[in-house]
Design an enzyme around this catalytic site. Structure first.
Site, short mmCIF file in Angstrom:
data_model
loop_
_atom_site.label_atom_id
_atom_site.label_comp_id
_atom_site.label_asym_id
_atom_site.label_seq_id
_atom_site.Cartn_x
_atom_site.Cartn_y
_atom_site.Cartn_z
N ARG A 65 13.19 2.33 -6.28
CA ARG A 65 12.19 1.71 -7.01
C ARG A 65 12.51 1.39 -8.31
O ARG A 65 11.55 1.33 -9.35
CB ARG A 65 10.98 2.71 -7.31
CG ARG A 65 10.57 3.52 -6.02
CD ARG A 65 9.70 2.33 -5.04
NE ARG A 65 9.06 3.16 -3.77
CZ ARG A 65 9.94 3.13 -2.88
NH1 ARG A 65 10.96 2.91 -2.67
NH2 ARG A 65 9.13 3.96 -1.80
N SER A 101 1.80 4.80 -3.63
CA SER A 101 2.07 5.81 -4.61
C SER A 101 2.04 5.58 -5.98
O SER A 101 2.65 4.97 -6.46
CB SER A 101 3.56 6.07 -4.10
OG SER A 101 3.75 5.91 -2.73
N GLU A 140 4.88 5.55 -10.86
CA GLU A 140 5.48 4.60 -10.35
C GLU A 140 4.85 2.98 -10.56
O GLU A 140 5.70 2.16 -11.13
CB GLU A 140 5.47 4.37 -8.75
CG GLU A 140 6.06 3.46 -8.02
CD GLU A 140 6.08 3.35 -6.70
OE1 GLU A 140 6.44 4.28 -6.00
OE2 GLU A 140 5.60 2.42 -6.05
C1 FAD Z 1 -1.79 0.71 -0.49
C2 FAD Z 1 -0.40 0.35 -1.08
C3 FAD Z 1 0.68 0.70 -0.38
C4 FAD Z 1 1.99 0.56 -1.24
N1 FAD Z 1 3.05 1.34 -0.40
C5 FAD Z 1 4.29 0.68 -1.04
C6 FAD Z 1 5.63 1.10 -0.39
O1 FAD Z 1 5.29 1.66 0.93
N2 FAD Z 1 6.72 0.80 -0.85
C7 FAD Z 1 6.79 0.44 -2.10
O2 FAD Z 1 8.18 0.32 -2.50
N3 FAD Z 1 5.86 -0.08 -2.74
C8 FAD Z 1 4.41 0.17 -2.24
N4 FAD Z 1 3.34 -0.18 -2.88
C9 FAD Z 1 3.59 -0.81 -4.27
C10 FAD Z 1 3.32 -2.59 -4.18
O3 FAD Z 1 2.94 -2.79 -3.14
C11 FAD Z 1 4.84 -2.99 -4.61
O4 FAD Z 1 5.37 -2.65 -5.62
C12 FAD Z 1 4.64 -4.50 -4.44
O5 FAD Z 1 6.06 -5.02 -4.64
C13 FAD Z 1 3.86 -4.92 -5.71
O6 FAD Z 1 3.69 -6.62 -5.69
P1 FAD Z 1 2.86 -7.36 -6.23
O7 FAD Z 1 2.83 -8.65 -6.17
O8 FAD Z 1 1.34 -6.79 -6.28
O9 FAD Z 1 3.33 -6.92 -7.95
P2 FAD Z 1 2.53 -6.65 -9.16
O10 FAD Z 1 1.68 -5.35 -8.95
O11 FAD Z 1 1.65 -7.94 -9.46
O12 FAD Z 1 3.70 -6.47 -10.20
C14 FAD Z 1 4.51 -5.49 -10.16
C15 FAD Z 1 5.65 -5.57 -11.31
O13 FAD Z 1 6.13 -6.77 -10.90
C16 FAD Z 1 6.27 -7.85 -11.82
N5 FAD Z 1 6.60 -9.11 -11.25
C17 FAD Z 1 5.60 -9.40 -10.30
N6 FAD Z 1 5.74 -10.67 -9.71
C18 FAD Z 1 6.90 -11.23 -10.36
C19 FAD Z 1 7.92 -12.23 -10.56
N7 FAD Z 1 7.73 -13.05 -9.60
N8 FAD Z 1 9.06 -12.12 -11.29
C20 FAD Z 1 9.21 -10.96 -12.17
N9 FAD Z 1 8.30 -10.01 -12.05
C21 FAD Z 1 7.32 -10.15 -11.45
C22 FAD Z 1 5.16 -7.56 -12.60
O14 FAD Z 1 5.47 -8.16 -14.05
C23 FAD Z 1 5.08 -6.09 -12.48
O15 FAD Z 1 6.06 -5.35 -13.74
C24 FAD Z 1 2.03 0.03 -2.18
C25 FAD Z 1 0.88 -0.59 -3.18
C26 FAD Z 1 -0.43 -0.29 -2.41
C27 FAD Z 1 -1.51 -0.65 -3.12
#
Ligand code: FAD
Length: 349
Positions: free
Chosen positions: A176, A246, A341
């Site tokens: 992570r 998580s 996380e």
């Molecule tokens: C129901 C649920 C289940 C999940 N299950 C998992 C799982 O099994 N495994 C897991 O690893 N995660 C899981 N997650 C967490 C999440 O889905 C992941 O971390 C996902 O990659 C976040 O993507 P996002 O586009 O929503 O990022 P955001 O939440 O919008 O951003 C997260 C971080 O990434 C940065 N960021 C976003 N886009 C960019 C970009 N283009 N360039 C640089 N930085 C950027 C942001 O600044 C921030 O720091 C889960 C979340 C939920 C709600």
């Protein structure tokens, strides 16, 4: 720069002022971005960053907001990355390199790959968010991490405003973790990511009960569908119950700590990691009595104690208070520190 000085500024038409972030984070917390740009092209992205730099505004990029804990208004410019497009670069033997633009929905990328008969990321099905955020915390599930197939990312260098290619082995991937989450946070915005997929991947079935749920001689699609099924059974859909997946990382502890916990709790759930142990944070929370707990409009998901949920709150205070209580109780019970996380955004600087 003070908020009222922005009256004097002009901004491109895709940028809005004092805009609610409620629909841009899956916890549904209602704080404002000082400025918000939803960008759909590289040109818009570069123009937005240029504009922010001209006015000395900090830039924060988000994707689907599914790994955020917003706890206050966010100063400066928040960029919502909606760059779209999927390209297959080349195919050889049974492998293909596929580039996903950063704003593509990650689950759709996985489903698209399965439809092409390409495997390697099927265990990462149904993880919410965008392709561009996947490398940021090196998303992982069911024994697979995105680093396992990632070849490189393309990113906008926020200093030079040029697009650069960064090879996967430079990104400092760990559980992570990556450099994008820390030292490169204000340096790059990821615009696309390229994975190497295979028509004959080695299927990873050893985690989370996948093997038991699988037909004999499973295919890439079988794995994809089983992962979707298992996840739907266990995890709340953010569209129905606000959450960010998580809430705590699985803590990694020494053998000495693990053995002392195991003496008292022989049923402790843990996975060996070289000379250390990764404890299941969900099990720790559950054993400490938190599963299903609710207070002040927030709570712990009844089917998975690793997931904190927001039932009714507009602001993050109640969730932060619950987080502190859980951390203190897990520390008191097991002597283990839990680490959050989701990424914290906003609030007083
Ligand atoms: C129901 C649920 C289940 C999940 N299950 C998992 C799982 O099994 N495994 C897991 O690893 N995660 C899981 N997650 C967490 C999440 O889905 C992941 O971390 C996902 O990659 C976040 O993507 P996002 O586009 O929503 O990022 P955001 O939440 O919008 O951003 C997260 C971080 O990434 C940065 N960021 C976003 N886009 C960019 C970009 N283009 N360039 C640089 N930085 C950027 C942001 O600044 C921030 O720091 C889960 C979340 C939920 C709600």
């Amino acid at each position: 720069m003070l908020m009222n000085e922005h009256k004097l500024l002009e901004w491109p038409e895709w940028i809005s002022h004092k805009t609610s972030l409620q629909s841009f984070n899956t916890f549904g917390f209602d704080y404002q971005a000082e400025f918000l740009a939803v960008v759909e092209s590289i040109e818009q992205l570069i123009a937005s960053v240029k504009w922010a730099k001209c006015h000395d505004l900090p830039v924060t990029v988000i994707g689907g907001g599914s790994n955020l804990l917003i706890k206050g208004d966010v100063a400066g410019l928040v960029i919502v990355n909606q760059l779209s497009g999927i390209a297959v670069h080349y195919s050889y033997d049974d492998c293909s390199e596929v580039t996903f633009s950063a704003g593509e929905n990650w689950h759709n990328c996985v489903a698209w790959s399965v439809d092409q008969g390409l495997g390697g990321i099927e265990n990462l099905a149904l993880i919410p968010g965008t392709a561009g955020a996947a490398p940021v915390q090196n998303i992982g599930a069911y024994g697979v991490e995105v680093k396992d197939t990632l070849q490189r990312v393309t990113a906008l260098d926020l200093e030079t405003l040029e697009l650069v290619e960064i090879e996967a082995n430079q990104c400092g991937f760990a559980y992570r973790e990556s450099k994008f989450k820390h030292e490169w946070k204000s340096k790059y915005i990821i615009t696309s990511m390229t994975v190497r997929l295979s028509a004959t991947p080695t299927l990873v079935l050893e985690y989370g009960g996948l093997l038991q749920a699988m037909p004999s001689s499973p295919t890439i699609r079988d794995v994809f569908e089983t992962v979707c099924h298992v996840r739907r059974e266990k995890l709340p859909d953010p569209a129905e119950v606000a959450n960010s997946g998580s809430f705590f990382k699985n803590p990694v502890v020494s053998d000495v700590v693990y053995q002392s916990i195991r003496t008292q709790y022989p049923e402790v759930v843990a996975f060996v990691q070289g000379k250390q142990w990764k404890l299941a944070a969900g099990w720790l929370n559950d054993r400490a009595g938190w599963k299903g707990y609710q207070e002040n409009g927030v709570g712990v998901y009844p089917k998975q104690a690793l997931v904190l949920v927001n039932y009714t709150c507009q602001k993050a205070d109640a969730l932060l208070a619950l987080e502190a209580k859980i951390k203190a109780s897990v520390y008191k019970t097991f002597g283990v520190e839990l680490e959050r996380e989701p990424v914290l955004l906003g609030g007083p600087v």
